[in-house]
Design an enzyme around this catalytic site. Structure first.
Site, PDB file in Angstrom:
ATOM      1  N   ASN A   1      -2.607   4.142   4.817  1.00 20.49           N
ATOM      2  CA  ASN A   1      -2.902   3.166   3.773  1.00 20.49           C
ATOM      3  C   ASN A   1      -4.334   2.661   3.960  1.00 20.49           C
ATOM      4  OD1 ASN A   1      -2.243   1.671   6.184  1.00 20.49           O
ATOM      5  ND2 ASN A   1      -2.086  -0.143   4.907  1.00 20.49           N
ATOM      6  N   PRO A   2      -4.893   1.872   3.012  1.00 18.01           N
ATOM      7  CA  PRO A   2      -6.315   1.528   3.073  1.00 18.01           C
ATOM      8  C   PRO A   2      -6.793   0.838   4.342  1.00 18.01           C
ATOM      9  CG  PRO A   2      -5.506   1.150   0.860  1.00 18.01           C
ATOM     10  CD  PRO A   2      -4.307   1.508   1.699  1.00 18.01           C
ATOM     11  N   CYS A   3      -5.936   0.118   5.029  1.00 17.84           N
ATOM     12  CA  CYS A   3      -6.390  -0.563   6.247  1.00 17.84           C
ATOM     13  C   CYS A   3      -5.988   0.147   7.530  1.00 17.84           C
ATOM     14  CB  CYS A   3      -5.870  -1.992   6.262  1.00 17.84           C
ATOM     15  SG  CYS A   3      -6.587  -3.015   4.966  1.00 17.84           S
ATOM     16  N   GLY A   4      -5.241   1.225   7.437  1.00 19.53           N
ATOM     17  CA  GLY A   4      -4.995   2.071   8.589  1.00 19.53           C
ATOM     18  C   GLY A   4      -3.813   1.722   9.462  1.00 19.53           C
ATOM     19  N   GLU A   5      -3.027   0.688   9.105  1.00 22.24           N
ATOM     20  CA  GLU A   5      -1.916   0.316   9.978  1.00 22.24           C
ATOM     21  C   GLU A   5      -0.653   1.124   9.716  1.00 22.24           C
ATOM     22  OE1 GLU A   5      -1.418  -2.489   6.435  1.00 22.24           O
ATOM     23  OE2 GLU A   5      -3.059  -1.595   7.585  1.00 22.24           O
TER      24      GLU A   5
ATOM     25  N   PRO B   1      -3.869  -6.048   9.046  1.00 29.03           N
ATOM     26  CA  PRO B   1      -4.801  -7.167   8.864  1.00 29.03           C
ATOM     27  C   PRO B   1      -4.137  -8.216   7.972  1.00 29.03           C
ATOM     28  CG  PRO B   1      -5.445  -5.318   7.486  1.00 29.03           C
ATOM     29  CD  PRO B   1      -4.299  -4.836   8.334  1.00 29.03           C
ATOM     30  N   THR B   2      -4.389  -9.474   8.236  1.00 24.69           N
ATOM     31  CA  THR B   2      -3.649 -10.543   7.555  1.00 24.69           C
ATOM     32  C   THR B   2      -4.580 -11.643   7.083  1.00 24.69           C
ATOM     33  OG1 THR B   2      -3.232 -11.586   9.694  1.00 24.69           O
ATOM     34  CG2 THR B   2      -1.532 -10.104   8.860  1.00 24.69           C
TER      35      THR B   2
ATOM     36  N   ILE C   1      -3.199 -14.120   4.006  1.00 27.50           N
ATOM     37  CA  ILE C   1      -1.939 -14.804   4.341  1.00 27.50           C
ATOM     38  C   ILE C   1      -2.115 -15.671   5.583  1.00 27.50           C
ATOM     39  CG2 ILE C   1      -0.459 -13.128   3.181  1.00 27.50           C
ATOM     40  CD1 ILE C   1       0.298 -12.010   5.931  1.00 27.50           C
TER      41      ILE C   1
ATOM     42  N   CYS D   1       0.811  -1.215   0.000  1.00 26.30           N
ATOM     43  CA  CYS D   1       0.000   0.000   0.000  1.00 26.30           C
ATOM     44  C   CYS D   1       0.847   1.268   0.000  1.00 26.30           C
ATOM     45  CB  CYS D   1      -0.923   0.030   1.214  1.00 26.30           C
ATOM     46  SG  CYS D   1      -2.106  -1.330   1.244  1.00 26.30           S
TER      47      CYS D   1
ATOM     48  N   GLY E   1      -2.397  -0.789  -3.087  1.00 22.43           N
ATOM     49  CA  GLY E   1      -3.553  -0.024  -2.641  1.00 22.43           C
ATOM     50  C   GLY E   1      -3.121   1.399  -2.321  1.00 22.43           C
TER      51      GLY E   1
END
Length: 823
Positions: free
Chosen positions: A292-296, A458-459, A462, A89, A124
């Site tokens: 990034n799109p998931c916020g981490e 988030p994973t 994987i 991302c 992303g």
């Protein structure tokens, strides 16, 4: 994958894990995890000096076998020679100009092009749209008014929907708008009707706003762009420090609208941007405005997240016994190798844009985190929602932090510090100030290779492919066993029975014995317990944590409303929540959630998002309404008859029984299915499928209204202006015209509101009750306001109708009466 082995905890592969591995990560002749891991190890070791390559490849393979899982883009593209990025991302800047640049930021369509290229290569993208001038502000260059950032987000959403990322992975996007932007209320409501399906949305919240919420104060919505005259006449003015004040709002009311939207639709999330910047290791070199799109990963313009995770379940010894423990020595050793591997990814990847390459090389950000926390805690006999579970998570994060920073210091001694490293200012950072003194001294003496090192992402896939579905990232398991819907290559879905790794291992060891108390799922704990876990871990993570607080559908709003306020007080950088709802449905459903169908009724569709609340009544007949419409195209006038059938459903909403009515079938008579009307039949069937599945009809019709054809505009129906004048409505195609008329039918029936948005369930029940008593909205045919002209002329520059002809030597429009050039 390995055969069952009770001593090692190895288990046979689940079907979903094999399918995900083969569809997303195994390439060419690869069939096993080991083959994918070998490819990754070889590709990264090839960047080391020749004498070290064989040893590095061996160590890189060992680290993966022990529990290090590189992020999905690395697994799917490393060593394949593709022009695809290994980076998951990015954050891309967006300015206020249409093209070119504005205040150092790329213009809107320049940014759109850059984002499309990034997504095409597999990344992303997150954006801060706050620089775009608000709706109604002045555009001096064209003497017009701005349409605002939400309108331009539609363009980015459409681009993401169109551009297929490398490896058949659709692009993901995060849209951020500051809480003090004058269009923030439009932004908050943007996804109420299911729009922006390719965006996650978050409001960038400042400490000043949160203090205003606490003290029930007013709050100014401001922007650098000058407001329009209407806003100025209503009190808009320029502040002494430069920005224009568009209006004042009550902070608590604005906050309440965010909370209500998040409760109802799971968006927007919240980013505490002042906290992000205060904790930034590079506080002296950049400003963080988006993630990034998931916020981490809070990132600067053109920043990237180079990610990998340690599978904590792989480090548990003697699981489910009194001697259960986590092997911290092995965890530290694996983390040391993982840092080296992620640092090499920055050199191995293909960069979509040169600005991204320059940004990454200057700072060498990486994000090492973990997955499987929920599963590992259950294996250790610790509850996720208890103090001892949080204490273990904090210790894991501490050990991971110290090992990662020590490894990066060693890399700096070997390969050099990141170019923007400034020892004095770097060591003044708030996060760096919490490191052990020995690490701080080593940073001053030797530098550090990577500006940031830690991130918990988030994973999902994987975890499925490489970790036997150990729990996702920092999350507790959603359920120990559940059904998962996965999109297939042909656009359909497939349903799998999926089990958590810890649950499978316990069943292998202890059969059908009752699960220990440590087995606790996301929906079995308070929302505050989710938050407390992030609070326990965040102090040891130098970027951020992607955490979604899952709550059940019937979770009380009064218990939910203060969750984000507590997150701010706890010093978190952001938070997202999810409560199942009719707009979004759910990808996951627990195995014990099968709906109960009333006797004599047809089963509810498997993917009906309302099935837990509403069951179909056993009706002898559907109630249908038909409307005659007339429209005009370049080919002449046309007449059509549209029929919508409705179904009533009983259920419980906010603890009370209700009955609602919703569309069930859309139809056009068979005698119209000739020539070009085959597409109409197909459209009606597809709409019927959406309706029967309980899907978002409002969104489907809105998408149809976006269809454009080459034959020119279609005139169909009319609207009434504020001054009472009825004016014709033009559409870009017959598809769009049909969708408009269906939309009008559903508006008059009371299923949609006047803007074509889905009416909330409570209001649907009220309207149905009123209509049954003769007081609610009744469907009546809508007739044209005036004869519809045949549209076979030139295109009118005023209204766009194909009705421009030469009359008495002048160009005249038969639709809007425009008079153009004469003579």
């Amino acid at each position: 994958m390995n055969a069952p082995d009770a001593a090692s905890g190895a288990l046979p592969a689940q079907e979903v894990s094999l399918d995900v591995l083969h569809e997303k990560y195994a390439k060419g002749d690869e069939r096993t995890i080991a083959e994918v891991q070998q490819r990754i190890a070889r590709a990264l070791a090839a960047l080391e000096p020749a004498p070290q390559r064989a040893d590095c490849e061996r160590r890189f393979l060992w680290a993966q076998q022990q529990g290090f899982i590189p992020a999905g883009r690395i697994a799917s593209a490393a060593g394949l020679g593709l022009r695809a990025t290994l980076i998951n991302c990015f954050v891309q800047p967006v300015g206020d100009a249409i093209s070119g640049s504005d205040d150092g930021l790329p213009g809107i369509y320049t940014a759109l092009s850059e984002a499309a290229e990034t997504m095409r290569r597999g990344g992303g993208v997150g954006y801060d749209f706050s620089a775009i001038r608000p709706f109604g502000s002045k555009v001096a260059g064209t003497a017009s008014r701005a349409s605002g950032p939400v309108s331009y987000m539609e363009v980015f959403d459409a681009s993401c929907r169109t551009v297929e990322s490398a490896g058949a992975r659709r692009g993901a996007q995060m849209g951020v708008l500051r809480v003090d932007h004058p269009d923030v209320e439009r932004f908050i409501a943007a996804k109420d009707t299911g729009r922006f399906t390719n965006f996650n949305l978050s409001v960038g919240v400042t400490d000043a706003f949160m203090r205003a919420v606490e003290h029930d104060e007013t709050f100014a919505l401001v922007h650098a762009a000058e407001p329009g005259d209407e806003i100025l006449s209503a009190g808009g003015h320029r502040r002494e420090d430069g920005p224009w004040v568009y209006r004042q709002v009550r902070a608590r009311e604005l906050w309440e609208s965010i909370m209500r939207s998040t409760y109802d639709h799971a968006e927007p999330g919240v980013l505490f941007i002042d906290r992000m910047n205060a904790e930034n290791n590079l506080w002296y070199a950049e400003e963080l405005r988006a993630t990034n799109p998931c916020g981490e990963q809070p990132l600067p313009a053109y920043g990237c997240c180079d990610l990998g995770s340690l599978n904590l379940a792989a480090f548990v010894d003697a699981a489910f016994t009194p001697e259960a423990s986590l092997d911290f020595a092995r965890l530290r050793e694996v983390a040391t190798v993982a840092v080296r591997m992620l640092d090499l990814v920055l050199d191995a990847t293909q960069w979509p844009l040169p600005q991204q390459a320059a940004e990454a090389r200057a700072k060498r950000r990486i994000g090492l985190g973990f997955l499987g926390l929920g599963s590992a805690l259950a294996m250790l006999g610790l509850r996720y929602d208890a103090d001892d579970g949080r204490a273990m998570a904090a210790r894991i994060a501490t050990e991971l932090r110290d090992a990662a920073y020590a490894a990066s210091i060693d890399l700096a001694r070997e390969k050099g510090a990141f170019p923007l490293f400034d020892a004095d200012r770097y060591l003044q950072g708030q996060f760096i100030g919490r490191l052990p003194q020995a690490l701080r001294d080593a940073i001053r003496a030797h530098g550090i290779r990577n500006s940031h090192l830690l991130s918990i992402a988030p994973t999902g896939t994987i975890s499925l492919a490489f970790a036997d579905n150990a729990s996702n990232g920092i999350e507790p398991p959603y359920s120990w066993t559940y059904r998962r819907k996965k999109r297939t290559a042909d656009g359909g879905t497939r349903s799998y029975e999926v089990s958590d790794h810890a649950w499978r291992l316990y069943r292998q060891l202890h059969g059908d014995a009752e699960l220990p108390a440590s087995f606790v799922t996301a929906l079995e704990m308070r929302a505050l317990d989710h938050l407390r876990m992030v609070e326990a871990v965040q102090p040891f993570i130098d970027t951020a944590i992607s955490k979604t607080v899952n709550v059940p559908e019937d979770y009380p709003y009064d218990d939910f409303r203060d969750l984000y306020l507590e997150a701010w007080r706890a010093g978190l950088k952001g938070l997202a929540t999810y409560r199942p709802n009719a707009v979004l449905g759910s990808v996951l459903s627990r195995a014990d959630d099968a709906p109960v169908t009333p006797a004599g009724a047809s089963p509810a569709p498997d993917d009906d998002p309302l099935r837990k609340r509403f069951e179909h009544r056993p009706l002898g007949e559907l109630e249908s309404v038909t409307s005659k419409i007339e429209y005009s195209t370049q080919e002449g006038r046309k007449t059509a008859y549209l029929t919508v059938s409705f179904l009533r459903a009983d259920g419980v909403w906010e603890s009370r029984p209700v009955t609602v009515e919703r569309p069930f079938e859309f139809f056009m008579p068979a005698n119209q299915r000739t020539g070009g009307h085959q597409w109409i039949t197909a459209s009606m069937r597809l709409l019927s499928m959406v309706a029967r599945a309980g899907g978002p009809i409002a969104r489907a019709l809105a998408d149809m209204r976006e269809v454009v054809w080459e034959k020119g505009p279609v005139r169909c129906g009319h609207i009434t202006r504020e001054d009472g004048v009825r004016v014709p409505v033009y559409h870009d195609s017959e598809v769009a015209a049909i969708a408009f008329m269906l939309q009008r039918m559903l508006i008059r029936r009371g299923f949609l509101d006047e803007q074509g948005n889905q009416v909330p369930v409570g209001e649907l029940a009220l309207r149905l009750g009123q209509r049954m008593q003769g007081a609610g909205p009744q469907l009546q045919a809508e007739t044209p306001a005036e004869p519809l002209p045949v549209m076979n002329g030139a295109k009118c520059p005023e209204c766009g109708a194909l009705a421009l002809r030469k009359v008495d030597g002048c160009s005249r429009c038969a639709s809007c009466h425009y008079v153009g050039e004469c003579g």
